[in-house]
Design a protein around this motif. Structure first.
Motif, PDB file in Angstrom:
ATOM      1  N   SER A   1     -10.730  -9.795   6.182  1.00 56.74           N
ATOM      2  CA  SER A   1     -11.738  -8.833   5.739  1.00 56.74           C
ATOM      3  C   SER A   1     -12.891  -9.531   5.028  1.00 56.74           C
ATOM      4  O   SER A   1     -14.064  -9.209   5.262  1.00 56.74           O
ATOM      5  CB  SER A   1     -11.076  -7.800   4.821  1.00 56.74           C
ATOM      6  OG  SER A   1     -12.014  -6.899   4.310  1.00 56.74           O
TER       7      SER A   1
ATOM      8  N   PRO B   1      -9.772   3.841   3.979  1.00 56.65           N
ATOM      9  CA  PRO B   1      -8.401   4.313   4.210  1.00 56.65           C
ATOM     10  C   PRO B   1      -7.532   4.253   2.948  1.00 56.65           C
ATOM     11  O   PRO B   1      -6.734   5.154   2.691  1.00 56.65           O
ATOM     12  CB  PRO B   1      -7.864   3.372   5.294  1.00 56.65           C
ATOM     13  CG  PRO B   1      -9.085   2.843   5.979  1.00 56.65           C
ATOM     14  CD  PRO B   1     -10.137   2.763   4.909  1.00 56.65           C
TER      15      PRO B   1
ATOM     16  N   ASN C   1      -9.650  -7.441  -0.847  1.00 54.30           N
ATOM     17  CA  ASN C   1      -9.860  -7.672   0.578  1.00 54.30           C
ATOM     18  C   ASN C   1      -9.005  -8.832   1.075  1.00 54.30           C
ATOM     19  O   ASN C   1      -8.933  -9.873   0.416  1.00 54.30           O
ATOM     20  CB  ASN C   1     -11.321  -8.022   0.867  1.00 54.30           C
ATOM     21  CG  ASN C   1     -12.272  -6.892   0.609  1.00 54.30           C
ATOM     22  OD1 ASN C   1     -12.552  -6.563  -0.532  1.00 54.30           O
ATOM     23  ND2 ASN C   1     -12.781  -6.298   1.668  1.00 54.30           N
ATOM     24  N   SER C   2      -8.396  -8.662   2.241  1.00 54.65           N
ATOM     25  CA  SER C   2      -7.640  -9.748   2.870  1.00 54.65           C
ATOM     26  C   SER C   2      -8.603 -10.864   3.276  1.00 54.65           C
ATOM     27  O   SER C   2      -9.827 -10.673   3.299  1.00 54.65           O
ATOM     28  CB  SER C   2      -6.923  -9.228   4.123  1.00 54.65           C
ATOM     29  OG  SER C   2      -7.881  -8.920   5.130  1.00 54.65           O
TER      30      SER C   2
ATOM     31  N   GLN D   1     -15.167 -11.149   7.513  1.00 53.87           N
ATOM     32  CA  GLN D   1     -16.043 -10.173   8.177  1.00 53.87           C
ATOM     33  C   GLN D   1     -17.248  -9.838   7.302  1.00 53.87           C
ATOM     34  O   GLN D   1     -18.347  -9.646   7.799  1.00 53.87           O
ATOM     35  CB  GLN D   1     -15.279  -8.888   8.486  1.00 53.87           C
ATOM     36  CG  GLN D   1     -14.271  -9.020   9.592  1.00 53.87           C
ATOM     37  CD  GLN D   1     -13.490  -7.724   9.810  1.00 53.87           C
ATOM     38  OE1 GLN D   1     -13.555  -6.789   9.029  1.00 53.87           O
ATOM     39  NE2 GLN D   1     -12.718  -7.686  10.877  1.00 53.87           N
TER      40      GLN D   1
ATOM     41  N   PHE E   1      -5.830  -5.150   1.179  1.00 56.95           N
ATOM     42  CA  PHE E   1      -6.165  -4.329   2.338  1.00 56.95           C
ATOM     43  C   PHE E   1      -6.943  -5.155   3.347  1.00 56.95           C
ATOM     44  O   PHE E   1      -7.697  -6.047   2.988  1.00 56.95           O
ATOM     45  CB  PHE E   1      -6.919  -3.055   1.927  1.00 56.95           C
ATOM     46  CG  PHE E   1      -8.308  -3.273   1.406  1.00 56.95           C
ATOM     47  CD1 PHE E   1      -9.413  -3.148   2.233  1.00 56.95           C
ATOM     48  CD2 PHE E   1      -8.521  -3.582   0.075  1.00 56.95           C
ATOM     49  CE1 PHE E   1     -10.696  -3.336   1.748  1.00 56.95           C
ATOM     50  CE2 PHE E   1      -9.802  -3.760  -0.428  1.00 56.95           C
ATOM     51  CZ  PHE E   1     -10.892  -3.638   0.415  1.00 56.95           C
ATOM     52  N   ALA E   2      -6.734  -4.848   4.634  1.00 58.48           N
ATOM     53  CA  ALA E   2      -7.273  -5.677   5.710  1.00 58.48           C
ATOM     54  C   ALA E   2      -8.472  -5.051   6.416  1.00 58.48           C
ATOM     55  O   ALA E   2      -9.068  -5.683   7.281  1.00 58.48           O
ATOM     56  CB  ALA E   2      -6.173  -5.982   6.728  1.00 58.48           C
ATOM     57  N   THR E   3      -8.819  -3.843   6.066  1.00 58.59           N
ATOM     58  CA  THR E   3      -9.948  -3.178   6.709  1.00 58.59           C
ATOM     59  C   THR E   3     -11.261  -3.690   6.121  1.00 58.59           C
ATOM     60  O   THR E   3     -11.279  -4.199   4.999  1.00 58.59           O
ATOM     61  CB  THR E   3      -9.838  -1.653   6.531  1.00 58.59           C
ATOM     62  OG1 THR E   3      -9.703  -1.358   5.149  1.00 58.59           O
ATOM     63  CG2 THR E   3      -8.633  -1.099   7.283  1.00 58.59           C
ATOM     64  N   PRO E   4     -12.381  -3.550   6.856  1.00 55.72           N
ATOM     65  CA  PRO E   4     -13.663  -4.036   6.329  1.00 55.72           C
ATOM     66  C   PRO E   4     -14.105  -3.309   5.063  1.00 55.72           C
ATOM     67  O   PRO E   4     -14.833  -3.857   4.251  1.00 55.72           O
ATOM     68  CB  PRO E   4     -14.661  -3.771   7.461  1.00 55.72           C
ATOM     69  CG  PRO E   4     -13.837  -3.568   8.679  1.00 55.72           C
ATOM     70  CD  PRO E   4     -12.497  -3.068   8.230  1.00 55.72           C
ATOM     71  N   ASP E   5     -13.675  -2.065   4.913  1.00 54.07           N
ATOM     72  CA  ASP E   5     -13.977  -1.337   3.683  1.00 54.07           C
ATOM     73  C   ASP E   5     -12.707  -0.617   3.225  1.00 54.07           C
ATOM     74  O   ASP E   5     -11.753  -0.482   3.990  1.00 54.07           O
ATOM     75  CB  ASP E   5     -15.161  -0.379   3.862  1.00 54.07           C
ATOM     76  CG  ASP E   5     -14.858   0.768   4.806  1.00 54.07           C
ATOM     77  OD1 ASP E   5     -13.869   1.494   4.603  1.00 54.07           O
ATOM     78  OD2 ASP E   5     -15.638   0.964   5.762  1.00 54.07           O
TER      79      ASP E   5
ATOM     80  N   THR F   1       0.816  -1.214   0.000  1.00 56.85           N
ATOM     81  CA  THR F   1       0.000   0.000   0.000  1.00 56.85           C
ATOM     82  C   THR F   1       0.850   1.264   0.000  1.00 56.85           C
ATOM     83  O   THR F   1       0.585   2.203  -0.759  1.00 56.85           O
ATOM     84  CB  THR F   1      -0.959  -0.013   1.202  1.00 56.85           C
ATOM     85  OG1 THR F   1      -1.774  -1.185   1.113  1.00 56.85           O
ATOM     86  CG2 THR F   1      -1.850   1.199   1.217  1.00 56.85           C
TER      87      THR F   1
END
Length: 168
Positions: free
Chosen positions: A64, A104, A60-61, A67, A97-101, A10
């Motif tokens: 993620s 960031p 998405n990871s 989730q 990316f590891a965030t739910p959306d 990233t």
């Protein structure tokens, strides 16, 4: 260039996008799980690529995806999903990316065009207000009917559910 050459951390991708913007290049961003790659994914990404000079895809990871989709997903591990997306001719760069959306990531990359499927209402597209605030655009691309990871899984279960795994 191999597919793996298109996969970027990233932080490195942020620097690259800043450089591309500095040269007047138009960056298109989209994201997704891309669990079992299918023709709907391909056509969606091809259409997204037509909207600018460089297509950046956030994948998405595994955590993620779980989730979002539940504990049985993803089917394909993140390292393989990222590489498969990167292998597509229309994709220039991929990052995990590891965030739910992806908010960031969107804020960091500052794409000129944010793309989602036409099934997303514009007021539900994560990052839309941010992209619009810096003069970017939101594009909604029609989905390919009958084409989805869930349909593939259902088809496999119907055909092979009770029979178990096919010998290779």
């Amino acid at each position: 260039m191999t597919a793996r050459d298109k996969i970027r951390k990233t932080e490195d991708l942020a620097d690259l996008c800043e450089s591309l913007h500095g040269r007047g290049r138009r960056i298109v961003f989209t994201n997704g799980c891309f669990d079992l790659l299918h023709v709907g994914h391909l056509r969606y990404l091809e259409a997204a690529r037509e909207l600018g000079d460089h297509l950046v895809v956030g994948v998405n990871s595994d955590a993620s995806v779980q989730q979002i989709k539940g504990s049985l997903r993803p089917i394909t591990v993140e390292s393989e999903r990222v590489e498969m997306v990167a292998a597509l001719h229309c994709v220039d760069y991929v990052t995990l990316f590891a965030t739910p959306d992806p908010l960031p990531l969107i804020k960091l990359l500052k794409p000129d065009v944010l793309v989602k499927g036409a099934d997303w209402a514009i007021d539900r597209i994560v990052g839309a207000s941010e992209v619009l605030s810096w003069g970017g655009e939101i594009a909604r691309i029609p989905l390919v009917p009958e084409s989805s990871t869930t349909r593939i899984i259902d088809r496999i279960l119907k055909r092979f559910g009770e029979k178990g795994v096919i010998s290779e």
